[in-house]
Write a protein that holds these residues in place. Structure first.
Motif, PDB file in Angstrom:
ATOM      1  N   PHE A 289      31.024  47.949  50.380  1.00 13.80           N
ATOM      2  CA  PHE A 289      31.817  48.408  49.238  1.00 13.80           C
ATOM      3  C   PHE A 289      33.199  47.765  49.244  1.00 13.80           C
ATOM      4  O   PHE A 289      33.711  47.360  48.196  1.00 13.80           O
ATOM      5  CB  PHE A 289      31.942  49.931  49.263  1.00 13.80           C
ATOM      6  CG  PHE A 289      30.857  50.657  48.513  1.00 13.80           C
ATOM      7  CD1 PHE A 289      31.109  51.201  47.266  1.00 13.80           C
ATOM      8  CD2 PHE A 289      29.583  50.785  49.047  1.00 13.80           C
ATOM      9  CE1 PHE A 289      30.118  51.866  46.569  1.00 13.80           C
ATOM     10  CE2 PHE A 289      28.578  51.452  48.359  1.00 13.80           C
ATOM     11  CZ  PHE A 289      28.837  52.000  47.108  1.00 13.80           C
ATOM     12  N   VAL A 290      33.816  47.672  50.418  1.00 13.16           N
ATOM     13  CA  VAL A 290      35.139  47.043  50.511  1.00 13.16           C
ATOM     14  C   VAL A 290      35.048  45.568  50.106  1.00 13.16           C
ATOM     15  O   VAL A 290      35.878  45.062  49.338  1.00 13.16           O
ATOM     16  CB  VAL A 290      35.702  47.188  51.931  1.00 13.16           C
ATOM     17  CG1 VAL A 290      36.926  46.298  52.122  1.00 13.16           C
ATOM     18  CG2 VAL A 290      36.068  48.648  52.208  1.00 13.16           C
ATOM     19  N   ALA A 291      34.025  44.875  50.607  1.00 12.46           N
ATOM     20  CA  ALA A 291      33.862  43.464  50.272  1.00 12.46           C
ATOM     21  C   ALA A 291      33.644  43.260  48.778  1.00 12.46           C
ATOM     22  O   ALA A 291      34.041  42.227  48.213  1.00 12.46           O
ATOM     23  CB  ALA A 291      32.690  42.871  51.056  1.00 12.46           C
ATOM     24  N   ALA A 292      33.025  44.241  48.122  1.00 17.33           N
ATOM     25  CA  ALA A 292      32.771  44.148  46.682  1.00 17.33           C
ATOM     26  C   ALA A 292      33.981  44.564  45.849  1.00 17.33           C
ATOM     27  O   ALA A 292      33.925  44.534  44.624  1.00 17.33           O
ATOM     28  CB  ALA A 292      31.571  45.018  46.320  1.00 17.33           C
ATOM     29  N   GLY A 293      35.064  44.933  46.519  1.00 22.05           N
ATOM     30  CA  GLY A 293      36.249  45.386  45.803  1.00 22.05           C
ATOM     31  C   GLY A 293      36.024  46.696  45.084  1.00 22.05           C
ATOM     32  O   GLY A 293      36.591  46.939  44.011  1.00 22.05           O
ATOM     33  N   ALA A 294      35.204  47.554  45.667  1.00 18.22           N
ATOM     34  CA  ALA A 294      34.765  48.774  44.986  1.00 18.22           C
ATOM     35  C   ALA A 294      35.155  50.040  45.721  1.00 18.22           C
ATOM     36  O   ALA A 294      34.425  51.031  45.700  1.00 18.22           O
ATOM     37  CB  ALA A 294      33.255  48.736  44.783  1.00 18.22           C
ATOM     38  N   VAL A 295      36.301  50.035  46.395  1.00 20.48           N
ATOM     39  CA  VAL A 295      36.848  51.256  46.990  1.00 20.48           C
ATOM     40  C   VAL A 295      38.213  51.502  46.364  1.00 20.48           C
ATOM     41  O   VAL A 295      39.080  50.632  46.406  1.00 20.48           O
ATOM     42  CB  VAL A 295      36.970  51.154  48.518  1.00 20.48           C
ATOM     43  CG1 VAL A 295      37.733  52.348  49.084  1.00 20.48           C
ATOM     44  CG2 VAL A 295      35.596  51.063  49.162  1.00 20.48           C
ATOM     45  N   ASP A 296      38.382  52.668  45.756  1.00 18.36           N
ATOM     46  CA  ASP A 296      39.631  52.995  45.075  1.00 18.36           C
ATOM     47  C   ASP A 296      40.507  53.963  45.863  1.00 18.36           C
ATOM     48  O   ASP A 296      41.717  53.922  45.756  1.00 18.36           O
ATOM     49  CB  ASP A 296      39.317  53.620  43.709  1.00 18.36           C
ATOM     50  CG  ASP A 296      38.449  52.716  42.850  1.00 18.36           C
ATOM     51  OD1 ASP A 296      38.950  51.664  42.435  1.00 18.36           O
ATOM     52  OD2 ASP A 296      37.274  53.067  42.619  1.00 18.36           O
TER      53      ASP A 296
END
Length: 351
Positions: A289-296
């Protein structure tokens, strides 16, 4: 407006795909006349609930709303029109509506001769509506990554044992987080190691979130798994071409490095009306998720325990140097029993 923000939070977990909204109505002399919040998708909006509570005292009064009153007819009528018909003289809202199909309420109110102001406690109201605002602006659900770790960053001991690192108070707080989200996501590693249930317990009137297991090969969820019971809906995410091995609803997604395409997964969840995701998976899924830029947002529960060895909370994430580190802005720290809960949001990188 602070009261309206507090009221809005009561709708967390039950209004998607709509926002959470709170409203307070003052009469013409400035006294409290009524209040309300958006309680569930398809139900009356916050303004309507507050106007009903206020009755005739709303005429000539002021409405304070956390979000710009909507200007369109969906499953309910436009709130801007309801405010006009109630005889409201002044509207103060915190956050402008970025939804192109609903915006324009402020202009409609002004055209009707109502005084309108925007921006009061905007930051607090926006933070309370972060999930919906993120979904509207980015076209994907807002993701909160939750983990529990020792003070030296371990989520389990060297032998794999992990129950219980944190206290009963911290574990109860996780159920509150689940109740505020539309979906809870884990990966195959967590599924195999813990056989998690993922449903909400101990939160009265909670709407159960969608339980999602990211099981690339389709082998982690076996008959009798706790996520297959009837306590909450369940979705299995597997790779394209994986044959069905369960009666549970299954979605097939493209593969990515080390697993499934996270953005494709979020796209599927968004299409189902999911606007907020609680990521409870282990370090590998968190890294994806972090690699996908998908943690807010990150919510970390830190226990005053040292293990010295064992898996860390995060693996990978596409970070290989200090210059690539994700910087966080800590918004809250709170003591829960012996543990510390740290809530932080990602700081936008400067270009």
């Amino acid at each position: 407006m602070r009261r309206a923000v507090t009221l809005a939070a009561r709708g967390l977990g039950s209004t998607s795909p709509n926002p959470v909204v709170g409203c307070v109505v003052l009469d013409a002399s400035g006294e409290m006349a009524g209040e309300g919040w958006h309680q569930r998708a398809g139900g009356p909006h916050a303004e309507v609930n507050a106007l009903r509570a206020a009755g005739e005292r709303a005429r000539g009064g002021t409405a304070l709303v956390t979000l710009e009153p909507c200007n369109h007819t969906g499953r309910t009528g436009p709130c801007a029109q309801a405010l006009i018909e109630a005889g409201i003289a002044r509207v103060v809202y915190a956050v402008g509506d970025p939804n192109p199909t609903a915006t324009g309420g402020a202009a409609t109110l002004r055209a009707a001769g109502i005084s309108v102001a925007q921006g009061l406690h905007e930051a607090e109201a926006a933070a309370g509506n972060a999930a919906w605002l993120t979904a509207v602006r980015l076209g994907r659900p807002h993701v909160t990554w939750k983990y529990a770790a020792t003070l030296d960053g371990r989520i389990a001991a060297a032998d794999g044992s992990s129950r219980w690192i944190t206290s009963a108070e911290a574990r109860a707080d996780v159920h509150r987080l689940r109740a505020e989200c539309d979906a809870v996501v884990v990966g195959s590693g967590t599924q195999r190691a813990d056989d998690p249930h993922l449903a909400v317990r101990g939160v009265p009137d909670a709407v159960q979130p969608l339980r999602v297991v990211v099981d690339t090969r389709g082998t982690a969820v076996t008959p009798g798994a706790r996520v297959l019971d009837g306590a909450a809906p369940t979705l299995l995410a597997v790779a394209d071409g994986v044959p069905p091995r369960s009666d549970a609803e299954t979605v097939r997604l493209p593969r990515a490095e080390g697993g499934l395409d996270i953005r494709a997964l979020l796209g599927v969840l968004y299409a189902r009306g999911v606007r907020s995701v609680l990521l409870e998976g282990g370090p590998t899924l968190a890294g994806a998720f972090v690699a996908a830029g998908a943690v807010d947002r990150v919510v970390g529960y830190l226990a005053p325990v040292l293990l010295g060895a064992g898996p860390a909370a995060l693996t990978g994430g596409g970070i290989t140097s200090i210059t690539q580190a994700l910087r966080l802005d800590v918004s809250e720290t709170r003591r829960l029993g012996p543990d510390l809960r740290i809530t932080a949001t990602l700081v936008a990188k400067e270009h």
